[in-house]
Design an enzyme around this catalytic site. Sequence first.
Site, mmCIF file in Angstrom:
data_model
loop_
_atom_site.group_PDB
_atom_site.id
_atom_site.type_symbol
_atom_site.label_atom_id
_atom_site.label_comp_id
_atom_site.label_asym_id
_atom_site.label_seq_id
_atom_site.Cartn_x
_atom_site.Cartn_y
_atom_site.Cartn_z
ATOM 1 N N HIS A 68 3.602 2.846 -0.612
ATOM 2 C CA HIS A 68 4.244 3.716 -1.746
ATOM 3 C C HIS A 68 4.406 5.154 -1.197
ATOM 4 C CE1 HIS A 68 4.525 0.428 -4.818
ATOM 5 N NE2 HIS A 68 3.715 -0.157 -3.780
ATOM 6 N N TYR A 338 -7.482 1.091 -0.698
ATOM 7 C CA TYR A 338 -6.778 2.579 -1.196
ATOM 8 C C TYR A 338 -7.826 3.734 -0.639
ATOM 9 C CZ TYR A 338 -3.553 0.167 -4.360
ATOM 10 O OH TYR A 338 -2.407 -0.385 -5.001
#
EC number: 1.11.1.-
Lengths: 376, 179
Positions: A68, A338
């Site tokens: 993203h 992440y």
Amino acid sequence: MPASYTIKDILRRGGLLPLLAIGAVAGGATAAFAFAGGWLTPGHLHPAQIVNALEGHDGRHEGFRRAHAKGLCVVGHFDGNGQGLALSKASLFRHATTPVIGRFSLAGGVPNAGDGRVTFHSLALKFDLPGGEQWRMALNHVPVFPVATPQAFLDFQLATTPDPATGKPAPAKVQAYMARHPETKAFVDYMAKAPLPDSFANASYNSVNAFRFTNDQGQSRLVRWIFTPEAPFGELDKTTLASLPRDFLFDEVAGRLAQGPLVWHLSIILPNAGDPTDDATKAWPDDRQRVEVGTLTIDRAVTEDEGPCRDVNFDPTILPAGVAPSDDPLLAARSSVYAVGYTRRTGEPAAPSALANDKAFPAPVSGQSAAKEPAQ
Amino acid sequence: MTSTTFSGPARLLHWIMAVLIIAMLFIGVAMVATVGTSHNWLVPLHKSVGATLLVLVLARLAVRAIHRPPPLPAEMPGPQKAIAHLSHLVLYALMIALPLVGWSMLSAGGYPITVFGALHLPPLLSPDRALYATLRHLHTYLAYTLFLTVIAHLSAALMHGLLFKDGVFQSMAAWRTRR
């Protein structure tokens, strides 16, 4: 017998065996530490492998998110209606207003990729709750995910990594992967068929994974949730995607926000017995009970370069009291992966975002610098 | 008359912290290496134990200021004494630094600093991208250094107990305070 500190005396008194025992204790503890850290089990999936695979798939773009990568900051607020408190004691659900920052993004690791792609339209949110609590969400416009496990995610990335010779994934690898993963095949078929929203503003945003809610009475249940837009749905013509301007989706939502705020209704979805809560590839039927708990209002958009979202890790396991992760294996993996990506990109200088010089986003004047306030 | 053992509070704090520090090192190294669901409880546990250890090390410094530790044996060679003192200094420095670096790192990353499920500690500094990355790496390197120092400390303690037999091991391992 006086204490002695020389090797000769120690060995003369039969100290060899204790010395070896001490060495064994030190060596054993170090080996156990290495085992816990995964150094002795290279076959076990490590979060860094998944970040490496993302970098291998879309290239390593320094300073950007590994997934993203292209996005836009948003600022808004959430108004709870009090109904959610029956399900979770999270303070977000009180009859109150909570400040929110967030980020619209498209899936993929290329920061200046074109918007005309059949891919996730995503919204990440960070709710700043009273007393230093936070709730972070990473939501997709599609309610399901292409893979159910971190290992499948890694295998999917590797199978679809472009071959340097052709610039395209090797069809044999993709086919072999799809043969082993019918759930991914089903997802790809669904994406090809399902209408793609023609705006960030009129897409629904889904929790994807299930989470555990606990209310004040200690009652606990697994739920998913969905943000449903007030803006009427419009569909992109998938045949003309390639001819659309590079940043059309981001420019479009900036234009809408210049006219006024955008609103979504947050509904908590309650499963029936037997609905899967640990498999994000499986949708829950549309008729499941929904409880509307409040509205999300997005007031304005700011580029990542000027806004509050760029340096936020939208880890969906950062949750307030009353909400906990489910046993969905993707959820824990999202958190650990992440974290690795976040450490990598924050260690690199921030580069200008694709929208940095976009005329749809005027440079903020000094009075509006509130958007630059640091992320909490 | 000086005691030949550490004071009761010092011994109690030492052994509680020994267990917690070793657990902490293993939790830390395991949680960053896994994609499994254990990550969901290991990370909150790491933060809670870290905050506990910060409180305990401050209490320990106070106890140490009130009850001076027993002297090392007079017959112990000078270089060994110097190494012992230096290693204790390193242990204290790391016991203080690691939780503070962890807390600062979470602050720089803009993360909530949640301990014991419900308690939210204030950030020690403002969010700062580059500082987060630096502190995150520093946290790891300091933790590896602490692990190696703990192993050296444990090995030295066992050598005092099994080989030198000079009372140094007993000064911390004894159940009762001895004169």
